[in-house]
Motif scaffolding. Structure first.
Motif, PDB file in Angstrom:
ATOM      1  N   SER A   8       0.827  -1.201   0.000  1.00  0.00           N
ATOM      2  CA  SER A   8       0.000   0.000   0.000  1.00  0.00           C
ATOM      3  C   SER A   8       0.869   1.262   0.000  1.00  0.00           C
ATOM      4  O   SER A   8       0.612   2.208  -0.748  1.00  0.00           O
ATOM      5  N   ASP A   9       1.918   1.265   0.823  1.00  0.00           N
ATOM      6  CA  ASP A   9       2.840   2.402   0.869  1.00  0.00           C
ATOM      7  C   ASP A   9       3.537   2.590  -0.482  1.00  0.00           C
ATOM      8  O   ASP A   9       3.718   3.719  -0.945  1.00  0.00           O
ATOM      9  N   PHE A  10       3.913   1.480  -1.116  1.00  0.00           N
ATOM     10  CA  PHE A  10       4.561   1.549  -2.426  1.00  0.00           C
ATOM     11  C   PHE A  10       3.613   2.153  -3.460  1.00  0.00           C
ATOM     12  O   PHE A  10       4.003   3.048  -4.207  1.00  0.00           O
ATOM     13  N   PHE A  11       2.370   1.688  -3.485  1.00  0.00           N
ATOM     14  CA  PHE A  11       1.405   2.242  -4.446  1.00  0.00           C
ATOM     15  C   PHE A  11       1.184   3.734  -4.218  1.00  0.00           C
ATOM     16  O   PHE A  11       1.080   4.502  -5.176  1.00  0.00           O
ATOM     17  N   ILE A  27       7.516  -6.544 -10.182  1.00  0.00           N
ATOM     18  CA  ILE A  27       8.739  -6.968  -9.496  1.00  0.00           C
ATOM     19  C   ILE A  27       8.674  -6.624  -8.018  1.00  0.00           C
ATOM     20  O   ILE A  27       9.004  -7.452  -7.162  1.00  0.00           O
ATOM     21  N   TYR A  28       8.207  -5.435  -7.687  1.00  0.00           N
ATOM     22  CA  TYR A  28       8.113  -5.047  -6.279  1.00  0.00           C
ATOM     23  C   TYR A  28       7.142  -5.965  -5.532  1.00  0.00           C
ATOM     24  O   TYR A  28       7.445  -6.432  -4.429  1.00  0.00           O
ATOM     25  N   ALA A  29       5.993  -6.250  -6.133  1.00  0.00           N
ATOM     26  CA  ALA A  29       5.027  -7.150  -5.504  1.00  0.00           C
ATOM     27  C   ALA A  29       5.620  -8.554  -5.342  1.00  0.00           C
ATOM     28  O   ALA A  29       5.419  -9.201  -4.308  1.00  0.00           O
ATOM     29  N   PHE A  92      14.439  -3.565   2.035  1.00  0.00           N
ATOM     30  CA  PHE A  92      13.186  -2.818   1.953  1.00  0.00           C
ATOM     31  C   PHE A  92      13.286  -1.621   2.884  1.00  0.00           C
ATOM     32  O   PHE A  92      13.696  -1.748   4.027  1.00  0.00           O
ATOM     33  N   LEU A  93      12.926  -0.474   2.362  1.00  0.00           N
ATOM     34  CA  LEU A  93      12.969   0.746   3.154  1.00  0.00           C
ATOM     35  C   LEU A  93      11.714   0.796   4.028  1.00  0.00           C
ATOM     36  O   LEU A  93      10.643   0.396   3.611  1.00  0.00           O
ATOM     37  N   THR A  94      11.873   1.306   5.224  1.00  0.00           N
ATOM     38  CA  THR A  94      10.740   1.328   6.154  1.00  0.00           C
ATOM     39  C   THR A  94       9.711   2.381   5.769  1.00  0.00           C
ATOM     40  O   THR A  94       8.551   2.257   6.084  1.00  0.00           O
ATOM     41  N   GLU A  95      10.144   3.444   5.094  1.00  0.00           N
ATOM     42  CA  GLU A  95       9.223   4.483   4.657  1.00  0.00           C
ATOM     43  C   GLU A  95       9.460   4.771   3.183  1.00  0.00           C
ATOM     44  O   GLU A  95      10.590   4.751   2.729  1.00  0.00           O
ATOM     45  N   GLN A  96       8.407   5.067   2.458  1.00  0.00           N
ATOM     46  CA  GLN A  96       8.543   5.370   1.035  1.00  0.00           C
ATOM     47  C   GLN A  96       8.728   6.851   0.836  1.00  0.00           C
ATOM     48  O   GLN A  96       8.129   7.680   1.302  1.00  0.00           O
TER      49      GLN A  96
END
Length: 96
Positions: A8-11, A27-29, A92-96
């Motif tokens: 959700s954060d990525f989107f 790829i991210y998913a 993976f970064l904790t915040e986008q």
């Protein structure tokens, strides 16, 4: 842990990023699915051969280009390896 929050954060982060294509999203998913299967570890150790089937990709060249761009754009930290039998680290970064 809310397993959908990273996606959700990525989107939310890529919604207005014209550089991101459906291949980047796939790829991210796939990376998140792989991470989930590994017990939500950070970083994950993965190769193109691990992620391509999940993302429905057939080309290693496309995978490497897109994962490099996700790194360049700040969505992940990708630490490639040169040896074929070793797996790259993906943070993976904790915040986008």
């Amino acid at each position: 842990m809310d397993s959908l929050k990273p996606l959700s954060d990525f989107f939310s982060a890529v919604e207005k990023d014209f550089r991101i294509s459906s291949t980047h999203i796939a790829i991210y998913a796939a990376l998140l699915k792989f991470r989930s299967d590994m017990g939500f570890i950070n970083p994950i150790a993965a190769s193109a051969d691990d992620i391509k089937p999940i993302a429905k990709l057939s080309s290693s060249k496309v995978y490497l280009r897109c994962i490099g761009e996700l790194n360049e754009y700040g969505y992940i930290v990708y630490v490639p390896v040169k040896k074929r039998r070793q797996k790259s680290k993906i943070y993976f970064l904790t915040e986008q």
